[in-house]
Design an enzyme around this catalytic site. Structure first.
Site, PDB file in Angstrom:
ATOM      1  N   TRP A 173    -114.728   0.124  16.972  1.00  0.00           N
ATOM      2  CA  TRP A 173    -113.817   0.625  18.019  1.00  0.00           C
ATOM      3  C   TRP A 173    -112.369   0.246  17.761  1.00  0.00           C
ATOM      4  O   TRP A 173    -111.447   0.967  18.150  1.00  0.00           O
ATOM      5  CB  TRP A 173    -114.296   0.191  19.403  1.00  0.00           C
ATOM      6  CG  TRP A 173    -115.590   0.872  19.716  1.00  0.00           C
ATOM      7  CD1 TRP A 173    -116.827   0.303  19.804  1.00  0.00           C
ATOM      8  CD2 TRP A 173    -115.788   2.291  19.911  1.00  0.00           C
ATOM      9  NE1 TRP A 173    -117.774   1.268  20.033  1.00  0.00           N
ATOM     10  CE2 TRP A 173    -117.180   2.486  20.114  1.00  0.00           C
ATOM     11  CE3 TRP A 173    -114.937   3.395  19.923  1.00  0.00           C
ATOM     12  CZ2 TRP A 173    -117.726   3.753  20.329  1.00  0.00           C
ATOM     13  CZ3 TRP A 173    -115.486   4.660  20.146  1.00  0.00           C
ATOM     14  CH2 TRP A 173    -116.863   4.825  20.345  1.00  0.00           C
ATOM     15  N   ASP A 189    -108.597  -3.755  24.298  1.00  0.00           N
ATOM     16  CA  ASP A 189    -109.653  -2.849  24.738  1.00  0.00           C
ATOM     17  C   ASP A 189    -110.804  -3.711  25.260  1.00  0.00           C
ATOM     18  O   ASP A 189    -111.481  -4.379  24.495  1.00  0.00           O
ATOM     19  CB  ASP A 189    -110.097  -2.001  23.535  1.00  0.00           C
ATOM     20  CG  ASP A 189    -111.232  -1.049  23.868  1.00  0.00           C
ATOM     21  OD1 ASP A 189    -111.764  -1.109  24.986  1.00  0.00           O
ATOM     22  OD2 ASP A 189    -111.591  -0.233  22.984  1.00  0.00           O
ATOM     23  N   LYS A 236    -119.605   0.982  31.128  1.00  0.00           N
ATOM     24  CA  LYS A 236    -120.443  -0.157  30.719  1.00  0.00           C
ATOM     25  C   LYS A 236    -120.523  -1.151  31.873  1.00  0.00           C
ATOM     26  O   LYS A 236    -121.574  -1.301  32.495  1.00  0.00           O
ATOM     27  CB  LYS A 236    -119.884  -0.805  29.454  1.00  0.00           C
ATOM     28  CG  LYS A 236    -119.965   0.145  28.254  1.00  0.00           C
ATOM     29  CD  LYS A 236    -118.697   0.129  27.492  1.00  0.00           C
ATOM     30  CE  LYS A 236    -118.518   1.212  26.474  1.00  0.00           C
ATOM     31  NZ  LYS A 236    -119.638   1.848  25.856  1.00  0.00           N
TER      32      LYS A 236
HETATM   33  N1  PMP Z   1    -113.774   1.156  23.011  1.00  0.00           N
HETATM   34  C1  PMP Z   1    -114.958   0.530  23.083  1.00  0.00           C
HETATM   35  C2  PMP Z   1    -115.009  -0.961  22.919  1.00  0.00           C
HETATM   36  C3  PMP Z   1    -116.124   1.273  23.328  1.00  0.00           C
HETATM   37  O1  PMP Z   1    -117.304   0.650  23.392  1.00  0.00           O
HETATM   38  C4  PMP Z   1    -116.039   2.670  23.487  1.00  0.00           C
HETATM   39  C5  PMP Z   1    -117.254   3.525  23.791  1.00  0.00           C
HETATM   40  N2  PMP Z   1    -118.469   3.029  23.516  1.00  0.00           N
HETATM   41  C6  PMP Z   1    -114.789   3.275  23.379  1.00  0.00           C
HETATM   42  C7  PMP Z   1    -113.685   2.487  23.151  1.00  0.00           C
HETATM   43  C8  PMP Z   1    -114.628   4.769  23.534  1.00  0.00           C
HETATM   44  O2  PMP Z   1    -114.822   5.068  24.862  1.00  0.00           O
HETATM   45  P1  PMP Z   1    -114.865   6.567  25.418  1.00  0.00           P
HETATM   46  O3  PMP Z   1    -116.104   7.177  24.893  1.00  0.00           O
HETATM   47  O4  PMP Z   1    -114.867   6.351  26.896  1.00  0.00           O
HETATM   48  O5  PMP Z   1    -113.640   7.261  24.948  1.00  0.00           O
END
Ligand code: PMP
Length: 361
Positions: A102, A172, A196
């Site tokens: 991520w 994040d 989450k």
């Molecule tokens: N950052 C993290 C730490 C994530 O776990 C995720 C999704 N699993 C995202 C960003 C992306 O999130 P989204 O699908 O809501 O754009």
């Protein structure tokens, strides 16, 4: 009806009481004569929901007054794309510390209009550790330093907040927000998709130190402008009102359960229970992350023989344990054990893993 224990990484399990409350209010919100999802977002019912949600979130996370809270559509990925647009000047450097999938996504989203400096990366090491702060090559005039507090796929979590001097730290927190007490004043921006720890998919939160909103940023449409969004109370356009309402119910539930201090205790116990099974399996199960930075929220693990994966997943499902298949980027298994996963669920998984091992020696 039988609800399984759901270890999915996100969308993830929600507290049953939240789902029941939403169910009870699905047809009519209070005495409004309609569901909250059918009412105007400018009407008193929804404005009440929105304001209460912000107040509860501020209380849950102890958000200082000099931080604004935005409720955003578009997921954490969209936020990742909007950070440089809002907080970096054209051509300015932004620093990224990449500790997993991520973090890499975040920097890919950031590229337009700025210079991305990878200040440190755990990639060469398979993201099994967090590069020591002393080895980061931070830029002196960076607009911000970005980290991923918890890597949902690789199961790597910062256990302390890195010092970045005068350059604000952006983080994040999609998969670990509200999992333990956090000193928000150490950050410039904290953001998270809700799906989450905060509720349903379709909404996110951005917590931003107010002075940073005075930055010029880059040319952008109003809808992508956090300052304008704040002025419009996150309602420049029609917001995802049902998701916002569900997020409000989930935040309220966390407060009622004892808040982040209580969840920190539960989460530490839950994570320890799973790592314990893995570490005491004599190599039957394996987690490769350096012990000090193992995630309390996402526990990736591998069976010693991947030919057994299918049988493991089928057996787990039969035992009422779902969502355990690892992310395609890593394979193996992953147990996501967010706030809404009860300790009984983790215990059931630990018992299943031990039984599987003894049955398949
Ligand atoms: N950052 C993290 C730490 C994530 O776990 C995720 C999704 N699993 C995202 C960003 C992306 O999130 P989204 O699908 O809501 O754009």
């Amino acid at each position: 009806m039988s609800r399984a224990f759901n270890f999915s990484a996100g969308p993830a399990t929600l507290p049953e009481s939240v789902l029941r409350q939403a169910q009870a209010q699905m047809l009519e919100f209070g005495d409004a004569g309609a569901s909250i999802v059918e009412l105007s977002h400018r009407g008193p019912e929804f404005i009440g929901v929105a304001q209460q949600t912000e107040a509860d979130l501020r209380s849950l996370l102890s958000i200082p007054d000099d931080y604004a809270v935005l409720f955003t559509a578009g997921g954490a990925t969209t936020t990742q794309a909007l950070l440089p647009l809002n907080f970096a000047n054209p051509g300015q450097t932004v620093d990224y510390v990449v500790t997993g999938h991520w973090g890499k996504t975040a920097l890919k989203q950031a590229r337009a209009g700025v210079v991305v400096n990878i200040a440190a990366s755990g990639e060469a090491d398979g993201y099994r550790a967090i590069p020591a702060r002393g080895g980061w090559s931070l830029s002196k005039d960076a607009a911000y330093v970005h980290i991923t507090a918890n890597e949902t796929i690789h199961g790597v979590e910062f256990r302390d907040i890195p010092e970045t001097g005068d350059v604000p730290l952006f983080a994040d927190f999609s998969s670990s927000i509200a999992s333990e007490p956090l000193d928000i004043s150490k950050f410039g921006v904290i953001y998270a998709g809700a799906q989450k720890n905060l509720g349903p998919v379709g909404i996110g939160v951005v917590i931003v130190r107010r002075d940073l909103l005075a930055r010029e940023g880059q040319p952008r449409a109003d809808i992508f402008d956090y300052r304008k969004q704040l002025e419009a109370e996150s309602m420049l356009n029609t917001p995802p009102s049902w998701n916002w309402y569900m997020l409000g119910l989930t935040v309220k539930w966390m407060l009622d359960e004892g808040g982040v201090t209580e969840f920190a205790i539960r989460n530490a116990r839950k994570a320890a229970a799973l790592y314990d099974v893995i570490d005491n399996s004599g190599g039957y199960f394996r987690n490769e992350v350096t012990a000090e930075v193992r995630s309390r929220m996402n526990v990736p693990f591998f069976l010693h023989d991947e030919a057994l994966d299918k049988e493991f997943l089928a057996g787990a499902k039969a035992a009422g344990l779902i969502g355990l298949k690892g992310h395609r980027a890593l394979g193996g298994m992953r147990a996501s054990i967010y706030n809404a996963m009860p300790e009984a669920g983790v215990q059931a998984l630990a018992d299943f893993m031990r039984a599987f091992q003894s049955g398949h020696g």
